[in-house]
Design a protein around this motif. Structure first.
Motif, short mmCIF file in Angstrom:
data_model
loop_
_atom_site.label_atom_id
_atom_site.label_comp_id
_atom_site.label_asym_id
_atom_site.label_seq_id
_atom_site.Cartn_x
_atom_site.Cartn_y
_atom_site.Cartn_z
N VAL A 53 34.54 36.10 38.15
CA VAL A 53 33.67 37.24 37.82
C VAL A 53 34.38 38.24 36.90
CG1 VAL A 53 32.42 39.23 38.76
CG2 VAL A 53 32.15 36.97 39.79
N PRO A 54 35.63 38.64 37.20
CA PRO A 54 36.29 39.59 36.29
C PRO A 54 36.47 39.05 34.87
CG PRO A 54 37.44 39.49 38.38
CD PRO A 54 36.45 38.37 38.39
N THR A 55 36.69 37.75 34.73
CA THR A 55 36.82 37.18 33.39
C THR A 55 35.49 37.23 32.66
OG1 THR A 55 38.63 35.75 34.11
CG2 THR A 55 37.47 35.10 32.11
N ARG A 56 34.42 36.89 33.35
CA ARG A 56 33.09 36.98 32.74
C ARG A 56 32.82 38.41 32.27
NH1 ARG A 56 29.44 35.73 36.97
NH2 ARG A 56 30.32 33.66 36.85
N ASP A 57 33.15 39.39 33.13
CA ASP A 57 32.96 40.79 32.77
C ASP A 57 33.85 41.18 31.59
OD1 ASP A 57 31.18 40.92 34.87
OD2 ASP A 57 32.46 42.18 36.13
N PHE A 58 35.10 40.74 31.60
CA PHE A 58 36.03 41.06 30.51
C PHE A 58 35.50 40.53 29.18
CE2 PHE A 58 39.53 39.80 27.75
CZ PHE A 58 40.19 41.01 27.57
N LEU A 59 35.05 39.28 29.17
CA LEU A 59 34.57 38.68 27.93
C LEU A 59 33.31 39.36 27.41
CD1 LEU A 59 35.19 34.90 28.70
CD2 LEU A 59 36.57 36.43 27.27
N SER A 60 32.53 39.96 28.31
CA SER A 60 31.31 40.66 27.87
C SER A 60 31.57 42.14 27.61
CB SER A 60 30.20 40.49 28.92
OG SER A 60 30.54 41.20 30.10
N GLY A 61 32.83 42.57 27.74
CA GLY A 61 33.17 43.97 27.49
C GLY A 61 32.81 44.91 28.62
N GLU A 62 32.63 44.37 29.84
CA GLU A 62 32.19 45.18 30.97
C GLU A 62 33.14 45.09 32.16
OE1 GLU A 62 28.25 43.79 31.84
OE2 GLU A 62 27.50 44.32 29.86
N ALA A 63 34.44 44.96 31.90
CA ALA A 63 35.41 44.81 32.99
C ALA A 63 35.47 46.08 33.83
CB ALA A 63 36.79 44.49 32.43
N ARG A 64 35.51 45.89 35.15
CA ARG A 64 35.74 46.99 36.07
C ARG A 64 37.22 46.96 36.45
NH1 ARG A 64 31.42 44.22 38.86
NH2 ARG A 64 32.81 43.96 40.62
N SER A 65 37.71 48.04 37.05
CA SER A 65 39.14 48.05 37.40
C SER A 65 39.40 47.43 38.77
CB SER A 65 39.68 49.48 37.37
OG SER A 65 38.99 50.29 38.31
N TYR A 66 38.38 47.31 39.62
CA TYR A 66 38.61 46.79 40.97
C TYR A 66 37.48 45.84 41.36
CZ TYR A 66 39.54 46.58 45.96
OH TYR A 66 39.81 46.13 47.24
N TYR A 67 37.87 44.70 41.93
CA TYR A 67 36.92 43.70 42.40
C TYR A 67 37.28 43.30 43.83
CZ TYR A 67 35.45 42.99 37.57
OH TYR A 67 34.97 43.18 36.30
N PRO A 68 36.48 43.69 44.82
CA PRO A 68 36.74 43.19 46.16
C PRO A 68 36.29 41.73 46.25
CG PRO A 68 34.79 44.58 46.16
CD PRO A 68 35.35 44.61 44.76
N ILE A 69 37.11 40.91 46.88
CA ILE A 69 36.75 39.49 47.04
C ILE A 69 35.91 39.36 48.30
CG2 ILE A 69 37.67 37.18 47.46
CD1 ILE A 69 40.15 38.05 45.86
#
Length: 158
Positions: free
Chosen positions: A142-158
């Motif tokens: 999920v963080p990679t998908r967000d990063f590639l779309s320019g929408e990365a968050r700083s924290y992702y709870p698993i």
């Protein structure tokens, strides 16, 4: 913050988004079942090692590249692989950096390193069995998908 419900082994790892001309650098590794896994360069942190230092060391090992200007992007944290023999409490850092040098991996598990267009990255990811493998858990991507779309968050709870 997610808290473990029992005592679990801790797994700390760091991965780096290396980007060039709309392409993301991925490593190809052979899994235990013989299949090829595409993943971000990076890996486990040694005891006492910072996630940033682990990122630099692991990228060098898996790709042969030296990274500079390491910048924090996000942290994934929480219980992972519950109910399997590899269950753990995971702390995974994601960074960006500048890469220098020639691709020349020294990690014997790496069978290839390639620049993949952003639009093709998700198509290379294999989700599903074996369940003991966090790389095949969709939450890890999920963080990679967000990063590639320019929408990365700083924290992702698993």
């Amino acid at each position: 913050m997610t808290r473990p419900t029992r005592t679990l082994p801790v797994k700390r790892a760091a991965h780096v988004y290396l980007v060039r001309d709309g392409h993301l650098l991925l490593v190809e590794e052979r899994m235990d079942d013989g299949s090829i896994f595409y993943g971000l360069p990076g890996g486990k942190a040694n005891p006492g090692e910072t996630l940033g230092d682990a990122a630099v060391r692991q990228v060098q090992y898996e790709t042969g590249l030296t990274v500079t200007d390491l910048t924090f992007v996000s942290l994934l944290e929480g219980e992972l692989l519950s109910g399997t023999r590899n269950e753990c409490y995971a702390t995974f850092g994601r960074f960006t950096a500048q890469a220098h040098g020639e691709i020349d991996p020294s990690d014997p598990e790496v069978v290839g390193v390639k620049w993949v267009p952003f639009a093709q990255v998700e198509g290379l990811v294999r989700y599903g069995p074996p369940p003991e493998c966090e790389e095949r858990n969709p939450l890890i991507w999920v963080p990679t998908r967000d990063f590639l779309s320019g929408e990365a968050r700083s924290y992702y709870p698993i």
